[in-house]
Design an enzyme around this catalytic site. Structure first.
Site, PDB file in Angstrom:
ATOM      1  N   GLU A  71      17.288 -18.339  -6.709  1.00 23.73           N
ATOM      2  CA  GLU A  71      16.931 -16.989  -7.135  1.00 23.73           C
ATOM      3  C   GLU A  71      16.438 -16.995  -8.595  1.00 23.73           C
ATOM      4  O   GLU A  71      15.467 -16.304  -8.931  1.00 23.73           O
ATOM      5  CB  GLU A  71      18.137 -16.066  -6.936  1.00 23.73           C
ATOM      6  CG  GLU A  71      17.972 -14.638  -7.386  1.00 23.73           C
ATOM      7  CD  GLU A  71      16.815 -13.881  -6.745  1.00 23.73           C
ATOM      8  OE1 GLU A  71      16.222 -14.375  -5.773  1.00 23.73           O
ATOM      9  OE2 GLU A  71      16.486 -12.794  -7.252  1.00 23.73           O
ATOM     10  N   ASN A  88      -1.868   2.018   5.619  1.00 23.07           N
ATOM     11  CA  ASN A  88      -0.993   0.940   5.166  1.00 23.07           C
ATOM     12  C   ASN A  88      -0.665   0.104   6.400  1.00 23.07           C
ATOM     13  O   ASN A  88      -0.130   0.635   7.369  1.00 23.07           O
ATOM     14  CB  ASN A  88       0.284   1.540   4.555  1.00 23.07           C
ATOM     15  CG  ASN A  88       1.372   0.502   4.349  1.00 23.07           C
ATOM     16  OD1 ASN A  88       1.089  -0.685   4.204  1.00 23.07           O
ATOM     17  ND2 ASN A  88       2.617   0.940   4.338  1.00 23.07           N
ATOM     18  N   GLY A  89      -1.010  -1.183   6.366  1.00 22.36           N
ATOM     19  CA  GLY A  89      -0.738  -2.043   7.521  1.00 22.36           C
ATOM     20  C   GLY A  89      -1.930  -2.947   7.783  1.00 22.36           C
ATOM     21  O   GLY A  89      -2.767  -3.146   6.908  1.00 22.36           O
ATOM     22  N   LYS A 147      12.742 -15.729  -9.788  1.00 21.49           N
ATOM     23  CA  LYS A 147      12.542 -14.675 -10.803  1.00 21.49           C
ATOM     24  C   LYS A 147      11.567 -15.168 -11.869  1.00 21.49           C
ATOM     25  O   LYS A 147      10.684 -14.433 -12.283  1.00 21.49           O
ATOM     26  CB  LYS A 147      13.857 -14.280 -11.494  1.00 21.49           C
ATOM     27  CG  LYS A 147      14.822 -13.454 -10.713  1.00 21.49           C
ATOM     28  CD  LYS A 147      14.397 -12.036 -10.436  1.00 21.49           C
ATOM     29  CE  LYS A 147      13.628 -11.930  -9.175  1.00 21.49           C
ATOM     30  NZ  LYS A 147      14.266 -11.789  -7.932  1.00 21.49           N
ATOM     31  N   ARG A 149       4.066  -0.497  -4.702  1.00 17.17           N
ATOM     32  CA  ARG A 149       3.739  -1.004  -3.368  1.00 17.17           C
ATOM     33  C   ARG A 149       2.406  -1.736  -3.329  1.00 17.17           C
ATOM     34  O   ARG A 149       2.025  -2.314  -2.306  1.00 17.17           O
ATOM     35  CB  ARG A 149       3.698   0.147  -2.364  1.00 17.17           C
ATOM     36  CG  ARG A 149       4.990   0.909  -2.255  1.00 17.17           C
ATOM     37  CD  ARG A 149       4.853   2.059  -1.298  1.00 17.17           C
ATOM     38  NE  ARG A 149       4.737   1.599   0.064  1.00 17.17           N
ATOM     39  CZ  ARG A 149       5.749   1.421   0.896  1.00 17.17           C
ATOM     40  NH1 ARG A 149       6.965   1.691   0.495  1.00 17.17           N
ATOM     41  NH2 ARG A 149       5.562   0.995   2.110  1.00 17.17           N
ATOM     42  N   CYS A 176       0.846  -1.183   0.000  1.00 20.77           N
ATOM     43  CA  CYS A 176       0.000   0.000   0.000  1.00 20.77           C
ATOM     44  C   CYS A 176       0.886   1.239   0.000  1.00 20.77           C
ATOM     45  O   CYS A 176       1.872   1.316   0.725  1.00 20.77           O
ATOM     46  CB  CYS A 176      -0.945   0.074   1.193  1.00 20.77           C
ATOM     47  SG  CYS A 176      -2.156  -1.233   1.220  1.00 20.77           S
ATOM     48  N   GLU A 208       7.859 -15.546 -10.407  1.00 17.67           N
ATOM     49  CA  GLU A 208       7.131 -14.352  -9.970  1.00 17.67           C
ATOM     50  C   GLU A 208       6.754 -13.419 -11.105  1.00 17.67           C
ATOM     51  O   GLU A 208       5.761 -12.708 -11.003  1.00 17.67           O
ATOM     52  CB  GLU A 208       7.888 -13.599  -8.868  1.00 17.67           C
ATOM     53  CG  GLU A 208       9.142 -12.911  -9.308  1.00 17.67           C
ATOM     54  CD  GLU A 208       9.850 -12.193  -8.167  1.00 17.67           C
ATOM     55  OE1 GLU A 208       9.194 -11.715  -7.248  1.00 17.67           O
ATOM     56  OE2 GLU A 208      11.095 -12.111  -8.228  1.00 17.67           O
ATOM     57  N   TRP A 241      -2.641  -2.734  -1.777  1.00 21.44           N
ATOM     58  CA  TRP A 241      -2.375  -4.164  -1.922  1.00 21.44           C
ATOM     59  C   TRP A 241      -3.307  -4.837  -0.928  1.00 21.44           C
ATOM     60  O   TRP A 241      -3.170  -4.658   0.282  1.00 21.44           O
ATOM     61  CB  TRP A 241      -0.908  -4.461  -1.595  1.00 21.44           C
ATOM     62  CG  TRP A 241      -0.525  -5.886  -1.855  1.00 21.44           C
ATOM     63  CD1 TRP A 241      -0.164  -6.442  -3.050  1.00 21.44           C
ATOM     64  CD2 TRP A 241      -0.470  -6.950  -0.901  1.00 21.44           C
ATOM     65  NE1 TRP A 241       0.106  -7.778  -2.894  1.00 21.44           N
ATOM     66  CE2 TRP A 241      -0.071  -8.120  -1.591  1.00 21.44           C
ATOM     67  CE3 TRP A 241      -0.729  -7.037   0.475  1.00 21.44           C
ATOM     68  CZ2 TRP A 241       0.088  -9.351  -0.955  1.00 21.44           C
ATOM     69  CZ3 TRP A 241      -0.566  -8.279   1.100  1.00 21.44           C
ATOM     70  CH2 TRP A 241      -0.171  -9.410   0.391  1.00 21.44           C
ATOM     71  N   LYS A 271       5.986  -4.537  -3.777  1.00 23.18           N
ATOM     72  CA  LYS A 271       7.432  -4.435  -3.571  1.00 23.18           C
ATOM     73  C   LYS A 271       7.831  -4.525  -2.110  1.00 23.18           C
ATOM     74  O   LYS A 271       8.803  -5.166  -1.757  1.00 23.18           O
ATOM     75  CB  LYS A 271       7.882  -3.093  -4.160  1.00 23.18           C
ATOM     76  CG  LYS A 271       9.365  -2.859  -4.111  1.00 23.18           C
ATOM     77  CD  LYS A 271      10.045  -3.591  -5.222  1.00 23.18           C
ATOM     78  CE  LYS A 271      11.551  -3.515  -5.162  1.00 23.18           C
ATOM     79  NZ  LYS A 271      12.150  -4.670  -5.821  1.00 23.18           N
ATOM     80  N   HIS A 285      17.189 -37.141  -5.754  1.00 17.95           N
ATOM     81  CA  HIS A 285      16.404 -37.575  -4.590  1.00 17.95           C
ATOM     82  C   HIS A 285      14.921 -37.244  -4.752  1.00 17.95           C
ATOM     83  O   HIS A 285      14.201 -37.152  -3.762  1.00 17.95           O
ATOM     84  CB  HIS A 285      16.971 -36.939  -3.320  1.00 17.95           C
ATOM     85  CG  HIS A 285      18.379 -37.365  -3.052  1.00 17.95           C
ATOM     86  ND1 HIS A 285      18.703 -38.612  -2.586  1.00 17.95           N
ATOM     87  CD2 HIS A 285      19.561 -36.716  -3.238  1.00 17.95           C
ATOM     88  CE1 HIS A 285      20.019 -38.715  -2.472  1.00 17.95           C
ATOM     89  NE2 HIS A 285      20.562 -37.575  -2.866  1.00 17.95           N
TER      90      HIS A 285
HETATM   91  C1  F6R Z   1      11.589 -11.101  -5.166  1.00 24.15           C
HETATM   92  C2  F6R Z   1      11.417 -10.066  -4.179  1.00 24.15           C
HETATM   93  C3  F6R Z   1      10.994 -10.444  -2.810  1.00 24.15           C
HETATM   94  C4  F6R Z   1      11.780  -9.637  -1.776  1.00 24.15           C
HETATM   95  C5  F6R Z   1      11.238  -9.924  -0.368  1.00 24.15           C
HETATM   96  C6  F6R Z   1      12.049  -9.216   0.696  1.00 24.15           C
HETATM   97  O1  F6R Z   1      12.000 -10.592  -6.388  1.00 24.15           O
HETATM   98  O2  F6R Z   1      11.596  -8.904  -4.458  1.00 24.15           O
HETATM   99  O3  F6R Z   1      11.144 -11.807  -2.602  1.00 24.15           O
HETATM  100  O4  F6R Z   1      13.119  -9.978  -1.866  1.00 24.15           O
HETATM  101  O5  F6R Z   1       9.916  -9.513  -0.286  1.00 24.15           O
HETATM  102  O6  F6R Z   1      12.022  -7.842   0.518  1.00 24.15           O
HETATM  103  P1  F6R Z   1      13.091  -6.910   1.180  1.00 24.15           P
HETATM  104  O7  F6R Z   1      14.410  -7.230   0.596  1.00 24.15           O
HETATM  105  O8  F6R Z   1      12.637  -5.523   0.836  1.00 24.15           O
HETATM  106  O9  F6R Z   1      13.055  -7.177   2.648  1.00 24.15           O
END
Ligand code: F6R
Length: 614
Positions: free
Chosen positions: A487, A100-101, A491, A27, A2, A494, A74, A609, A510
């Site tokens: 990772e 937000n929260g 990527k 956000r 948010c 997501e 969000w 984000k 396994h």
């Molecule tokens: C994936 C991604 C998320 C963040 C996670 C932690 O691409 O962006 O998995 O890495 O939400 O966020 P931060 O680093 O802001 O604590």
């Protein structure tokens, strides 16, 4: 999670709110809304969808006013729809509030308020706040700021809120607990309230970070006053913002994610700037200087993080164990906080977070702090909540990361972890002279090598085109490249919504090997190094089952080239630094597959984000 933007000043209120919401859209993008006061009336516009949908929704309306609040959501409580969009109104329609929260005890408060005649219109937890404040103001006969203070004393949860009232058209009131809120101070009594500083950079450099438990009262005539929930006033501490407008724009790229992938030679260099000194043969990390000895004597380091930052932490584990010989445990912050972990005063807890606002990481820090551990942060956003609660730390200096999928933040985190491990290893004597100097030179050479990796983009795009319709994918790596496999899979899933799993290469037999058939692309990091021969054997095993191999190999490799369906070459580097190179083609492949599938790469579905809720 948010985005909040609020403004009091001149008649630019609406364009400032809309531009601010566009900046904060990363956000959350389930719905958007604004409320403005003009000519004694409160005007509310909100709808499901993105900020552009809100602009279409208000199309034609005059949108006048010199004070207003805006929100991009969000969804947590209640589906994304028009009624659940913020701002929310009191029953009379006089007060509008954005949040937000999460308000955890909203249900009993809602029941009570309903009995008292308040009319609820949405399914959100947020709505209780506006009714509660309204109720207190009427029954206690107090001013709005006092009503907010009293209301917040009875709610449990996390919040950043801003509200305004038709009856007090020169007043904005804001408060925070565990969700971020920044106050911008402009010229001529102009004030901004924002979830992060990105919407205000073109208007002012003067900011105040509201602390947990604080309430900001902004009056057009009297300016800004800050008090805490116990009603004690404090003098606002004004800081200068170090953020530039260009960093918030796409700079000619189609998407922020692509721009951020291409920024990595610079962002990795910036993470090392002033820290890695080749001439003096040293690494200096000013933010942890006071804790160097603590690291040297540490019996263990515990990393807490989420998502991509957790993957960086896993690379950190291998780095710290290899170079500094300190045992490391890497914990999902969300699990750590709820399982009564054994933490004591000798422990160092390393909290890694791009946003510096992740609720689970924040809660894990608070728990570890309460048990006496030393908390060191690795954050990207300067002045963020995590950066401010840690004892010491090192910023990653990657610059604003706006694409929801993390790219340059990951490589910057790994760079800082490498610097830390090298510095501690040298001080501890576990990283001897020649190896230390060689690694120093190798790390210094990484930005140039990343530039080279990026030149393979056309080839990566060609491979993306072949596999864009896959429904599943496997990612395999060993040692330092196991986290890279995790990772890479994250990527892909997501942003392109293709199911993908990352595994340590040897674990494949396994269980996951059962999935392999001629339809299954298997991305393998098979660079020259300690596990090379073992990974080559794993590739043979996949090929024997007709899986398709896309291998990341060291320049000049011929063995894997002979086995794999496709290879992507990266320059040679020591094992411990390969994640900084191998992660980049995987970022590019996910990006191009997602674009080819028509996905919104910068704002993938269901994601946001900055995850400021549990
Ligand atoms: C994936 C991604 C998320 C963040 C996670 C932690 O691409 O962006 O998995 O890495 O939400 O966020 P931060 O680093 O802001 O604590």
């Amino acid at each position: 999670m948010c985005g909040i933007v609020a403004y009091v000043g001149d008649e630019r209120a609406y364009p400032i709110l809309i531009n601010g919401l566009r900046r904060l859209e990363y956000r959350g993008y389930d719905s958007a809304g604004v409320a403005l006061i003009h000519d004694g009336e409160l005007h509310l516009h909100k709808c499901q969808g993105k900020v552009s949908d809100l602009e279409n929704h208000v199309n034609g309306a005059p949108m006048l006013g010199t004070i207003g609040i805006g929100h991009t959501r969000w969804a947590t409580h209640g589906p994304p729809n028009d009624v659940n969009a913020h701002p929310h109104l009191s029953t009379s329609g006089d007060i509008a509030l954005i949040h937000n929260g999460i308000i955890e005890n909203y249900a009993p408060i809602k029941e009570e308020l309903k009995h008292r005649g308040h009319v609820f219109r949405s399914d959100t937890d947020t709505e209780v706040l506006v009714h509660l404040i309204d109720d207190i103001q009427r029954t206690e006969k107090v001013d709005l700021a006092e009503a907010v203070r009293l209301a917040l004393n009875s709610v449990v949860g996390a919040y950043a809120i801003v509200l305004l009232s038709r009856k007090e058209p020169d007043l904005l009131i804001a408060a925070r607990k565990s969700s971020p809120l920044v106050i911008g101070i402009g010229d001529n009594g102009e004030h901004f309230l924002v979830s992060d500083a990105t919407p205000i950079v073109e208007y002012t450099k003067n900011v105040v970070y509201l602390e947990d438990g604080e309430i900001a009262v902004i009056d057009r005539k009297r300016g800004l006053r800050i008090k805490n929930i116990k009603n004690q006033y404090k003098t606002p501490f004004i800081q200068e913002l170090e953020l530039h407008l260009e960093a918030l724009e796409k700079g000619g790229y189609d998407h922020f994610m692509l721009k951020e992938i291409h920024e990595q030679p610079r962002s990795i260099r910036d993470s090392m700037r002033g820290r890695l000194n080749l001439a003096k043969g040293e690494v200096v990390l000013g933010g942890i200087k006071d804790y160097e000895q603590k690291f040297v004597n540490a019996k263990r380091v515990v990393v807490v993080a989420c998502g991509t930052s957790w993957h960086a932490g896993l690379v950190g584990e291998y780095l710290f164990e290899d170079l500094a010989r300190i045992p490391v445990e890497v914990e999902y912050a969300s699990e750590f906080r709820y399982r009564n972990p054994i933490i004591n005063e000798d422990d160092i807890v390393l909290a890694i977070s791009q946003s510096g606002e992740t609720a689970d990481t924040m809660a894990a820090i608070e728990l570890a702090k309460s048990r006496g551990a030393t908390i060191i942060g690795i954050c990207n956003v300067v002045g963020s909540s995590i950066a401010r609660v840690t004892h010491g730390g090192s910023y990653t200096h990657a610059g604003p990361e706006i694409g929801v999928a993390s790219t340059k933040a990951f490589t910057a985190q790994v760079t800082v972890l490498a610097l830390m491990a090298m510095m501690i290893g040298q001080k501890k004597g576990t990283l001897t002279g020649s190896k230390f100097y060689r690694l120093l030179n190798e790390l210094d050479a990484i930005p140039g090598k990343v530039e080279k990796v990026l030149t393979s983009e056309a080839h990566v795009k060609y491979i993306a085109d072949i596999y864009k319709n896959a429904t599943n994918a496997l990612y395999l790596g060993r040692g330092f490249c196991f986290p890279v496999a995790l990772e890479g899979a994250l990527k892909l899933k997501e942003i392109s919504y293709i199911h993908a799993e990352g595994y340590p290469a040897a674990e494949m037999k396994h269980g996951p090997i059962a999935l392999i058939d001629e339809e299954m692309p298997v991305f393998v990091i098979a660079t020259k190094g300690a596990s090379y021969e073992k990974v080559v054997s794993n590739i043979q095993e996949v090929k024997a089952r007709k899986g398709k191999i896309i291998a990341i190999v060291t320049e000049g490799d011929t063995v894997v080239k002979g086995l794999a369906d496709h290879v992507i070459e990266i320059p040679d580097a020591p094992d411990c630094l390969v994640p900084l190179l191998a992660s980049i083609p995987l970022q590019l492949i996910s990006y191009h597959i997602a674009v080819m599938r028509g996905c919104n790469v910068d704002q993938p579905r269901n994601l946001a984000k900055s995850v400021t809720v549990e």
